[in-house]
Scaffold this active site. Structure first.
Site, PDB file in Angstrom:
ATOM      1  N   TYR A 287      -6.753   9.281  -4.736  1.00  0.00           N
ATOM      2  CA  TYR A 287      -5.799   8.419  -4.432  1.00  0.00           C
ATOM      3  C   TYR A 287      -5.394   7.706  -5.893  1.00  0.00           C
ATOM      4  O   TYR A 287      -4.385   7.406  -6.295  1.00  0.00           O
ATOM      5  CB  TYR A 287      -6.129   7.578  -3.411  1.00  0.00           C
ATOM      6  CG  TYR A 287      -5.135   6.278  -3.054  1.00  0.00           C
ATOM      7  CD1 TYR A 287      -4.483   6.626  -2.173  1.00  0.00           C
ATOM      8  CD2 TYR A 287      -5.380   5.076  -3.542  1.00  0.00           C
ATOM      9  CE1 TYR A 287      -3.351   5.822  -1.540  1.00  0.00           C
ATOM     10  CE2 TYR A 287      -4.479   4.249  -2.816  1.00  0.00           C
ATOM     11  CZ  TYR A 287      -3.531   4.436  -2.074  1.00  0.00           C
ATOM     12  OH  TYR A 287      -2.435   3.547  -1.868  1.00  0.00           O
TER      13      TYR A 287
ATOM     14  N   SER B 193      -0.288   1.145  -6.407  1.00  0.00           N
ATOM     15  CA  SER B 193      -1.741   0.645  -6.092  1.00  0.00           C
ATOM     16  C   SER B 193      -2.527   0.054  -7.283  1.00  0.00           C
ATOM     17  O   SER B 193      -2.342   0.673  -8.117  1.00  0.00           O
ATOM     18  CB  SER B 193      -2.396   1.404  -5.199  1.00  0.00           C
ATOM     19  OG  SER B 193      -3.673   1.000  -4.723  1.00  0.00           O
TER      20      SER B 193
END
Length: 294
Positions: free
Chosen positions: A159, A145
């Site tokens: 995350y 990501s």
């Protein structure tokens, strides 16, 4: 590698979002697809939908955070098809952590690492030796990501840390494959360049009891719709990238043996330059300032 009808693609996190789009795109190329997901009902629905479109689908419920289940997924894929040519380690979760890092529930970190990091590693160990040993062309795609893979959003630090790890793991995998002169390539995927409508926003629905929060949340989980409304109320435009475009990027990247599956984005490029400049100049990470909460 060339993608040809009859080859086999394995996709984790395949019941929805990016994973389902990847499976559909590979199936459209004539590949047989193996779908893995922790959510049984959604997995069955996804598999049925692809079969209705003529795809050759094998589905298996899999928690990628459990090594034995990923090994069983590999055994099932090879027992069914005899080969695997493309592996997409795509399953991922948001941690649901709140507050500052020193306030986080340790189980938020344990769960996110189990899926987002260990899940990728389990996939590599369960599939890559057989992919190399077959002598056939193959490719591994690991989903990272821009949050963490490029630079972290401090408001989603757990995350971000896991997705930064995926980049480094894939770089190392690439180097090891080259050292072995393997016919297997590796890519790291940065979905985007804009926001995506995926189940990541509701990861908590599949959180295992073994990683349950040890204290209740101070605020309710925010849905994608609620987040979008808050952003618009603050005057920020919200743009989305269709998951089908992400799947197209992956297929094109596998064919071209492209390592960085990073869609063109001025915003991403600016963040990459700012981070590199900070490191080269041994300067404070000023590129984080716009994200730091008061």
């Amino acid at each position: 590698m060339d993608l040809r009808p009859g080859q086999v693609a394995v996709v984790t996190g395949a019941a929805s979002g990016i994973g389902l789009a990847l499976a559909a795109r590979f199936a459209a190329e004539g590949l047989k697809v193996v779908l893995a997901d922790v959510e049984e009902a959604a997995l069955e629905k996804a598999a049925a939908g692809l079969r209705a479109r003529g795809a050759d689908v094998h589905a298996r419920v899999t928690d990628v955070g459990v090594r034995e289940q990923v090994v069983a997924l590999a055994e099932s894929a090879y027992d069914t098809h005899g080969a695997v040519h493309v592996l997409c380690n795509n399953a991922g979760v948001g941690s649901g952590a709140e507050g500052r890092m020193w306030e986080h529930d340790p189980n938020d970190w344990r769960w996110a690492f189990a899926v987002n990091v260990w899940g990728v590693f389990h996939g590599i160990q369960a599939f890559v030796p057989r992919m190399i040993g077959s002598g056939q062309p193959g490719h591994v795609v690991n989903t990272s990501s821009g949050d963490g893979g490029i630079a972290p959003l401090p408001t989603a630090s757990v995350y971000a840390v896991t997705k930064a790890a995926v980049v480094t793991m894939t770089e190392s995998l690439y180097a090891h494959l080259r050292a072995e002169h393997a016919r297997v390539g590796a890519s790291v995927l940065f979905p985007g360049p804009h926001m995506l409508r995926t189940g990541l926003w509701e990861s908590y629905r599949n959180r295992p009891d073994r990683y349950a929060k040890r204290r209740p949340r101070r605020t309710p989980y925010r849905s994608l719709g609620q987040w979008e409304a808050a952003m618009r109320a603050a005057g920020h435009e919200v743009r989305y990238t269709p998951v089908e475009e992400v799947a197209d990027l992956v297929v094109d990247g596998v064919r071209a043996d492209r390592f960085w599956l990073l869609p063109a984005s001025e915003h991403s490029d600016d963040r990459i330059r700012a981070r590199a400049r900070s490191m080269l100049e041994r300067a404070a990470p000023s590129y984080l300032e716009s994200f730091i909460l008061d």
